[in-house]
Structure formats: C-alpha cells, structure tokens
Design a protein around this motif. Structure first.
Motif, PDB file in Angstrom:
ATOM      1  N   LEU A 125       0.815  -1.215   0.000  1.00  0.00           N
ATOM      2  CA  LEU A 125       0.000   0.000   0.000  1.00  0.00           C
ATOM      3  C   LEU A 125       0.847   1.262   0.000  1.00  0.00           C
ATOM      4  CD1 LEU A 125      -2.929  -0.994   2.354  1.00  0.00           C
ATOM      5  CD2 LEU A 125      -3.096  -0.366  -0.060  1.00  0.00           C
ATOM      6  N   ARG A 126       1.980   1.241   0.680  1.00  0.00           N
ATOM      7  CA  ARG A 126       2.856   2.420   0.643  1.00  0.00           C
ATOM      8  C   ARG A 126       3.299   2.709  -0.788  1.00  0.00           C
ATOM      9  NH1 ARG A 126       4.153   0.376   5.616  1.00  0.00           N
ATOM     10  NH2 ARG A 126       5.851  -0.953   4.890  1.00  0.00           N
ATOM     11  N   ALA A 127       3.642   1.657  -1.530  1.00  0.00           N
ATOM     12  CA  ALA A 127       4.038   1.835  -2.928  1.00  0.00           C
ATOM     13  C   ALA A 127       2.856   2.290  -3.782  1.00  0.00           C
ATOM     14  CB  ALA A 127       4.616   0.534  -3.473  1.00  0.00           C
ATOM     15  N   ALA A 128       1.658   1.755  -3.513  1.00  0.00           N
ATOM     16  CA  ALA A 128       0.468   2.145  -4.278  1.00  0.00           C
ATOM     17  C   ALA A 128       0.134   3.619  -4.039  1.00  0.00           C
ATOM     18  CB  ALA A 128      -0.716   1.259  -3.886  1.00  0.00           C
ATOM     19  N   ARG A 129       0.219   4.049  -2.788  1.00  0.00           N
ATOM     20  CA  ARG A 129      -0.061   5.457  -2.480  1.00  0.00           C
ATOM     21  C   ARG A 129       0.934   6.376  -3.181  1.00  0.00           C
ATOM     22  NH1 ARG A 129      -1.334   3.303   2.981  1.00  0.00           N
ATOM     23  NH2 ARG A 129      -3.565   3.662   3.306  1.00  0.00           N
ATOM     24  N   GLU A 130       2.181   5.968  -3.216  1.00  0.00           N
ATOM     25  CA  GLU A 130       3.204   6.769  -3.889  1.00  0.00           C
ATOM     26  C   GLU A 130       2.932   6.833  -5.392  1.00  0.00           C
ATOM     27  OE1 GLU A 130       7.946   6.372  -4.692  1.00  0.00           O
ATOM     28  OE2 GLU A 130       7.263   6.060  -2.630  1.00  0.00           O
ATOM     29  N   ARG A 131       2.589   5.694  -5.980  1.00  0.00           N
ATOM     30  CA  ARG A 131       2.323   5.644  -7.421  1.00  0.00           C
ATOM     31  C   ARG A 131       1.142   6.534  -7.794  1.00  0.00           C
ATOM     32  NH1 ARG A 131       3.779   1.918 -10.952  1.00  0.00           N
ATOM     33  NH2 ARG A 131       4.310   0.462  -9.297  1.00  0.00           N
ATOM     34  N   CYS A 132       0.142   6.604  -6.934  1.00  0.00           N
ATOM     35  CA  CYS A 132      -1.094   7.333  -7.244  1.00  0.00           C
ATOM     36  C   CYS A 132      -1.200   8.652  -6.485  1.00  0.00           C
ATOM     37  CB  CYS A 132      -2.295   6.441  -6.924  1.00  0.00           C
ATOM     38  SG  CYS A 132      -2.344   4.908  -7.886  1.00  0.00           S
ATOM     39  N   ALA A 133      -0.077   9.175  -6.022  1.00  0.00           N
ATOM     40  CA  ALA A 133      -0.078  10.379  -5.175  1.00  0.00           C
ATOM     41  C   ALA A 133      -0.737  11.580  -5.849  1.00  0.00           C
ATOM     42  CB  ALA A 133       1.351  10.726  -4.764  1.00  0.00           C
ATOM     43  N   ASP A 134      -0.667  11.662  -7.174  1.00  0.00           N
ATOM     44  CA  ASP A 134      -1.241  12.812  -7.872  1.00  0.00           C
ATOM     45  C   ASP A 134      -2.704  12.592  -8.271  1.00  0.00           C
ATOM     46  OD1 ASP A 134      -0.582  10.828  -9.717  1.00  0.00           O
ATOM     47  OD2 ASP A 134      -0.102  12.265 -11.306  1.00  0.00           O
ATOM     48  N   LEU A 135      -3.285  11.483  -7.826  1.00  0.00           N
ATOM     49  CA  LEU A 135      -4.671  11.158  -8.167  1.00  0.00           C
ATOM     50  C   LEU A 135      -5.541  11.370  -6.929  1.00  0.00           C
ATOM     51  CD1 LEU A 135      -3.939   7.873 -10.170  1.00  0.00           C
ATOM     52  CD2 LEU A 135      -4.390  10.153 -11.101  1.00  0.00           C
ATOM     53  N   GLY A 136      -6.079  12.569  -6.795  1.00  0.00           N
ATOM     54  CA  GLY A 136      -6.822  12.937  -5.598  1.00  0.00           C
ATOM     55  C   GLY A 136      -8.111  12.160  -5.379  1.00  0.00           C
ATOM     56  N   HIS A 137      -8.629  11.538  -6.424  1.00  0.00           N
ATOM     57  CA  HIS A 137      -9.882  10.796  -6.292  1.00  0.00           C
ATOM     58  C   HIS A 137      -9.662   9.322  -5.959  1.00  0.00           C
ATOM     59  CE1 HIS A 137      -8.606   9.903 -10.361  1.00  0.00           C
ATOM     60  NE2 HIS A 137      -9.592   9.050 -10.522  1.00  0.00           N
ATOM     61  N   VAL A 138      -8.414   8.945  -5.708  1.00  0.00           N
ATOM     62  CA  VAL A 138      -8.084   7.551  -5.381  1.00  0.00           C
ATOM     63  C   VAL A 138      -7.696   7.467  -3.915  1.00  0.00           C
ATOM     64  CG1 VAL A 138      -6.549   5.609  -5.877  1.00  0.00           C
ATOM     65  CG2 VAL A 138      -7.313   7.103  -7.742  1.00  0.00           C
TER      66      VAL A 138
END
Length: 195
Positions: free
Chosen positions: A82-95
């Motif tokens: 999840l830490r990696a997923a959050r980093e990957r999608c950091a610029d996606l405010g709706h995720v």
C-alpha cells in the motif's frame, strides 16, 4: 495436489512484498502489462462513479483504472504494498487506499464497479461465499464486476477457474455475463448485476 483449506493469511502477502521490490513482476512482465491493458479495455468508455479494487498490490492496475473512475477505493492486506500504491497514485486525488482484509473487512458503501484481479483464488470456500454476499449487497443494479485470474497451476486454496466459477454460482441469476474470455494463461470475466 492438496489445496489449503483456509484463505491465505495476510502475512503471506506482506512477506512477498517485503522480500522483493516487485513480487509477481507486476510492473515489468509482459503478461501483467497485457493483462492490465485488456482489463481496462473491456470496460470501454464507461466512467464509473464508485470503483472498489480488492487486492491492489502496488497500484499498477489502480493507476490504469483511475481515469475511468470518479472515485476509486483500493485495498490490500500488505502495508508494504500500500505504501508503494499510495506513492504511485499520489497525484490522483480521487483515489483512496486502506489496509483491509476482504471479505472480513469491507467498505459499507455502494459501488458500480468492483475489480478482483488475481485475488479470488486466495480465498477458501467460506470467504468466496462471504464475498458473493457482500457483492449482492454493495454492487448497484447495472454495476459491473471485473475478474481476472491466472489459470495455470497454483497451490492456493482455489484454482483461477474454480474461484471464478464458485463465485458465479453463489451470485446465480443476480448477474449476467457480459464477457468471458479464456486466454492461454488467464481468464477475464465481466459481469453485470441485474437487480
């Protein structure tokens, strides 16, 4: 081959993600890239209001699903993933993300797309039944379920075919099959809830 009678524990996945940067080669293998591309392609041009992805791992598919979602909630049992997923999608405010073990832990909202990519075969029969009950309560009429699973040999509680077929049997006539593809190494199923 004897299959385990219990769903795979959270520690199994946490150890996988701690043991290597890219377990299952989610970011690099042609198999995964082809599968992710097809997963998004079968959804067509539809934009979903509320998407729920179960077992998002490092967010590779999550980032590809995001453009077709007004909001996307993704979960995994591994905090490391999840830490990696959050980093990957950091610029996606709706995720959004959460550390949850489905189906024992599940959101209470309603969804118009639920994605199960390479997860249902980790569950025993009881958890498959609970997953089906949750889908019946939380997937809106006209909502979709996307399932993608490896069909090769595994030592998981279910085979890919077995898990999808059992889940479909639980849901019965509440769903219609929109797409059922069986490729050389994975199957892809898209179901729509009728009522």
């Amino acid at each position: 081959m004897t299959r385990p009678e219990t769903s795979l524990p959270s520690e199994y996945f946490e150890n996988m993600f701690r043991g290597t940067l890219d377990p299952w080669n989610l970011e690099t293998s042609p198999y995964e890239q082809r599968k992710f591309a097809r997963s998004v392609e079968v959804l067509g041009a539809r934009t979903y209001d509320h998407v729920f992805e179960i077992g998002c791992a490092k967010g590779v598919l999550t980032s590809r699903l995001a453009p077709q979602a007004t909001s996307l909630f993704a979960i995994d049992v591994s905090g490391t993933a999840l830490r990696a997923a959050r980093e990957r999608c950091a610029d996606l405010g709706h995720v959004g993300f959460a550390n949850m073990r489905f189906p024992a832990q599940a959101p209470h909202g309603k969804f118009d797309l639920v994605v199960l990519s390479e997860v249902a075969y980790y569950w025993n029969d009881r958890d498959l039944g609970e997953a089906a009950e949750w889908l019946e309560r939380h997937l809106i009429a006209g909502g979709d379920v996307l399932l993608v699973h490896w069909t090769g040999k595994t030592d998981y509680p279910q085979s890919g075919d077995g898990a999808v077929d059992k889940l479909k049997a639980h849901l019965g006539e509440t769903i219609s099959v929109c797409i059922a593809e069986h490729g050389a190494d994975y199957r892809l199923d898209l179901w729509r809830k009728l009522k």
